[in-house]
Design an enzyme around this catalytic site. Structure first.
Site, PDB file in Angstrom:
ATOM      1  N   CYS A  11       0.858  -1.192   0.000  1.00 25.73           N
ATOM      2  CA  CYS A  11       0.000   0.000   0.000  1.00 25.73           C
ATOM      3  C   CYS A  11       0.886   1.230   0.000  1.00 25.73           C
ATOM      4  O   CYS A  11       1.775   1.360   0.850  1.00 25.73           O
ATOM      5  CB  CYS A  11      -0.916   0.011   1.224  1.00 25.73           C
ATOM      6  SG  CYS A  11      -1.958   1.506   1.336  1.00 25.73           S
ATOM      7  N   CYS A  87      -4.483  -0.760   9.533  1.00 29.19           N
ATOM      8  CA  CYS A  87      -3.953   0.510   9.033  1.00 29.19           C
ATOM      9  C   CYS A  87      -3.757   1.486  10.194  1.00 29.19           C
ATOM     10  O   CYS A  87      -4.700   1.757  10.949  1.00 29.19           O
ATOM     11  CB  CYS A  87      -4.898   1.107   7.998  1.00 29.19           C
ATOM     12  SG  CYS A  87      -4.421   2.766   7.434  1.00 29.19           S
ATOM     13  N   GLN A 212     -15.612  15.840   7.260  1.00 25.71           N
ATOM     14  CA  GLN A 212     -14.153  15.764   7.284  1.00 25.71           C
ATOM     15  C   GLN A 212     -13.683  14.487   7.980  1.00 25.71           C
ATOM     16  O   GLN A 212     -14.270  14.044   8.967  1.00 25.71           O
ATOM     17  CB  GLN A 212     -13.570  16.986   8.004  1.00 25.71           C
ATOM     18  CG  GLN A 212     -13.840  18.313   7.319  1.00 25.71           C
ATOM     19  CD  GLN A 212     -12.971  18.516   6.082  1.00 25.71           C
ATOM     20  OE1 GLN A 212     -12.221  17.638   5.671  1.00 25.71           O
ATOM     21  NE2 GLN A 212     -13.077  19.690   5.479  1.00 25.71           N
ATOM     22  N   CYS A 334      -9.525  22.569  -0.145  1.00 30.04           N
ATOM     23  CA  CYS A 334      -8.781  21.313  -0.048  1.00 30.04           C
ATOM     24  C   CYS A 334      -7.852  21.147  -1.247  1.00 30.04           C
ATOM     25  O   CYS A 334      -7.209  20.114  -1.401  1.00 30.04           O
ATOM     26  CB  CYS A 334      -9.732  20.124   0.054  1.00 30.04           C
ATOM     27  SG  CYS A 334     -10.858  19.951  -1.356  1.00 30.04           S
TER      28      CYS A 334
END
Length: 375
Positions: A11, A87, A212, A334
């Protein structure tokens, strides 16, 4: 931050993981300053950041493998599944939930969708946690309603195992494309919104409303916007692309005339719920296109707050804002590159203040807040 999947090259979502975090912040700040180098900025504020790990409140898990041994995570470029249950971006509370969900998939007979064969039913699991209550929202993204009755029959077991599951829904995404969700959403619980609180402001998250993913930094972003706006002593404002109302609800007080506009009806329902709970009477939220709303209005507020998607607000809205000429524009972005292009089109405004918010550690992405004042 250490990550076994990154070390094994399985990943690479965190492209900057090898870069020391102070260097990440410096590189982002340099990138932002270079983008705005053609503009005079009166005040540059230091970047604001939060935790380097365990900061995400949401997991988007591709479901692969078999119904007996499902795998939750992502698909590698060659189609190989990668398990992301450990993760380090996720809070530690997620791993035991993922373990229960794997068992549930087998109990309910929810066949994982096979991209190569275009067969199977369960495409994604979307998990969101409220930092306020610890409650969870879980969405099952299915190819069709074929397995819906099986899922519903097995649901009491899941709710018994995970009592923190407050909101559960099914989304139908029938097309064979890399699209996370479809238009059809079916609630499976009476409660349909996840409560959150930032800076004593109640917010709500519904299945199809954007929120968010870094609550700690998002709360700081909203608090900063509130501080900047309160210093301006305004009594009227628009909040365009308002989402669930986070910015406007932070900035408005009981006397402020606030109009919030957002294309998503789900998000507007959340914003209205928050406004009611706060007892704000001079607030209006509507599910409309922000550009179409603004260009059709004749009254000019003192401040226009914009928080657009990555594409920015665009030339049409920039042109109209220039003609309308509110005294202040507060731009939250963003994507600093599109923000810089938009600001260049707002030639009658100067940049009073800019601050970077590192919402996305270990990547090149960040949020930025800019206050523009009419010259």
């Amino acid at each position: 931050m250490q990550c076994a999947q990154y070390t094994a090259s399985r990943c690479r979502s965190c492209q900057w993981l090898d870069k020391p975090y102070p260097q990440q912040l410096a590189d982002k700040q340099n990138h932002l300053e270079n983008l705005l180098s053609d503009h005079r900025v009166t005040q540059w504020l230091s970047p604001l950041f939060g935790q380097e790990s365990a900061f995400r409140n949401k997991a988007k898990m591709v479901v692969s493998g078999s119904v007996e041994r499902p795998l939750l995570g992502m698909l590698h470029r060659d189609g190989t599944p990668v398990d992301l249950c450990e993760c380090p971006l996720y809070p530690t509370s997620f791993a035991p939930v993922f373990a229960v969900l794997k068992t549930f998939i087998a109990r309910a007979g929810l066949t994982p969708y096979n991209v190569a064969r275009k067969r199977g039913e369960l495409k994604f699991l979307l998990l969101t946690e409220s930092t306020y209550s610890g409650e969870l929202m879980l969405r099952f993204v299915l190819r069709s309603q074929t397995k819906l009755s099986q899922l519903q029959a097995a649901l009491p077991w899941l709710q018994q195992q995970l009592p923190q599951l407050a909101v559960i829904s099914v989304n139908i995404q029938p097309v064979h494309m890399a699209i996370l969700e479809g238009e059809q959403e079916m609630p499976l619980t009476e409660q349909q919104a996840l409560p959150e609180i930032f800076n004593q402001v109640p917010l709500f998250i519904r299945p199809q409303s954007f929120f968010q993913t870094n609550p700690q930094v998002a709360a700081s972003l909203y608090a900063t916007a509130r501080q900047w706006v309160r210093e301006l002593k305004i009594d009227s404002m628009w909040d365009l692309f308002c989402g669930v109302g986070g910015f406007g609800l932070h900035c408005a007080d009981t006397e402020t005339r606030l109009t919030g506009i957002e294309i998503s009806a789900e998000a507007i329902a959340c914003a209205r719920q928050s406004a009611d709970q706060l007892g704000l009477k001079n607030v209006t939220f509507a599910a409309l296109d922000s550009t179409q709303f603004a260009t059709a209005e004749t009254q000019v507020p003192q401040l226009v707050l914009v928080n657009p998607p990555r594409r920015g607000i665009g030339a049409q809205l920039c042109e109209y804002l220039s003609q309308m000429a509110p005294q202040f524009i507060l731009y939250s972005s963003c994507n600093a590159e599109t923000m810089a292009k938009d600001i260049s089109l707002l030639a009658d405004y100067r940049i009073e203040r800019v601050q970077l918010f590192d919402m996305f550690p270990h990547t090149a992405h960040y949020e930025v807040l800019s206050l523009l004042i009419k010259c």
